[in-house]
Design an enzyme around this catalytic site. Structure first.
Site, short mmCIF file in Angstrom:
data_model
loop_
_atom_site.label_atom_id
_atom_site.label_comp_id
_atom_site.label_asym_id
_atom_site.label_seq_id
_atom_site.Cartn_x
_atom_site.Cartn_y
_atom_site.Cartn_z
N SER A 80 0.83 -1.20 0.00
CA SER A 80 0.00 0.00 0.00
C SER A 80 0.87 1.25 0.00
CB SER A 80 -0.89 0.01 1.25
OG SER A 80 -1.58 1.23 1.37
N TYR B 276 -2.64 -0.78 10.17
CA TYR B 276 -2.60 -1.10 8.74
C TYR B 276 -1.34 -0.53 8.09
CZ TYR B 276 -3.86 -1.23 3.79
OH TYR B 276 -3.86 -1.45 2.44
#
Length: 271
Positions: free
Chosen positions: A161, A175
């Site tokens: 990501s 995350y």
């Protein structure tokens, strides 16, 4: 080498975790449409079965059974072991392992729970290592007999990501941290597994339409698109094409790379 051979993944065996939905489904479809055999795994067995039925109907599917459901709870050590054993009983070689399964957790800093860290560290990072370790014998490629170099290494593709490259504006502490750990794990694996005939690379994905991003895109979709230099979010062909490149002969010498798959949005200053 001709273009078709250079980017071919025909007859390759691929495992896509989280391959029934979202980005994983986009990746699965790209491989199926180009003649690969794809095992799709996630804890949602019904979703795996339904996705495989739809994928097997694609025009590019090599056989009516090109997509094969292999459900497993990938947060569990025992389930990872079972999946690896079952795949090993069916295949003598795994050409591509796509680590896409993952979770996110957004909550204000002052109330961010301990269980969020436990869940995300396990699924987003720890079990990526576990499953890679278990499947290394299937991924290892032998050198070419003629020149003793490996021209078709096993490929590990980590779906990371851009939140691992920058500080996100949402309170997704576990995350972003676990994805940053995943990016570095990929580089570490590139060095460790390269001599065994396996490459390891990461796609740092920006916004794509998925269940994980649904709420964010619903609330901030126009702003997210407007902030991107290309004026849009990701599409299936974007992530599918990147994976096909890295899994083909064209990407055989790419190892330890982190590819920003975000239209350039992670380069835009917020100041």
């Amino acid at each position: 080498m001709d273009l078709q051979s250079l980017f071919s993944v025909k007859d390759k065996v691929v495992l896509v975790t989280g391959g029934a939905k979202g980005i994983g489904r986009m990746i699965s479809e790209a491989f199926i449409a180009n003649g690969a055999r794809v095992y799709i795994s996630s804890r949602d067995a019904a979703a795996c079965t339904a996705a495989c039925a739809e994928l097997n109907a694609l025009p590019g599917a090599a056989t009516p059974n090109s997509a094969i459901p292999l459900p497993a709870d990938l947060s569990s050590l025992a389930e990872c072991q079972r999946l690896a054993a079952e795949l090993s009983s069916r295949e003598s070689r795994l050409h591509v392992l796509v680590h896409n399964s993952g979770a996110t957790w957004g909550e204000a800093y002052d109330s961010y729970p301990d269980k969020a860290w436990q869940k995300l560290l396990t699924l987003n990072l720890h079990r990526v290592f576990t499953l890679t370790q278990l499947l290394t014998p299937l991924l290892s490629a032998s050198p070419s007999p003629s020149n003793e170099i490996c021209l078709d290494p096993g490929r590990i593709l980590h779906i990371g990501s851009i939140d691992a490259l920058r500080v996100p504006f949402l309170p997704t502490f576990a995350y972003s941290a676990t994805k940053a750990g995943l990016h570095h794990l990929s580089r570490h694996l590139a060095v460790e597994l390269g001599p065994r005939g396996i490459t390891s690379n990461t796609l740092a994905c920006g916004p794509f339409p998925s269940k994980m991003m649904a709420a964010t895109l619903s609330e901030f979709g126009d702003e997210i698109k407007g902030a991107n230099p290309l004026g849009r979010i990701g599409m299936p062909a974007d992530v599918g094409g990147a994976c096909l490149f890295l899994a083909s002969r064209a990407g055989a010498f790419v190892n330890g790379a982190t590819v920003r798959l975000d239209g350039g949005v992670s380069l835009v200053s917020k100041m």
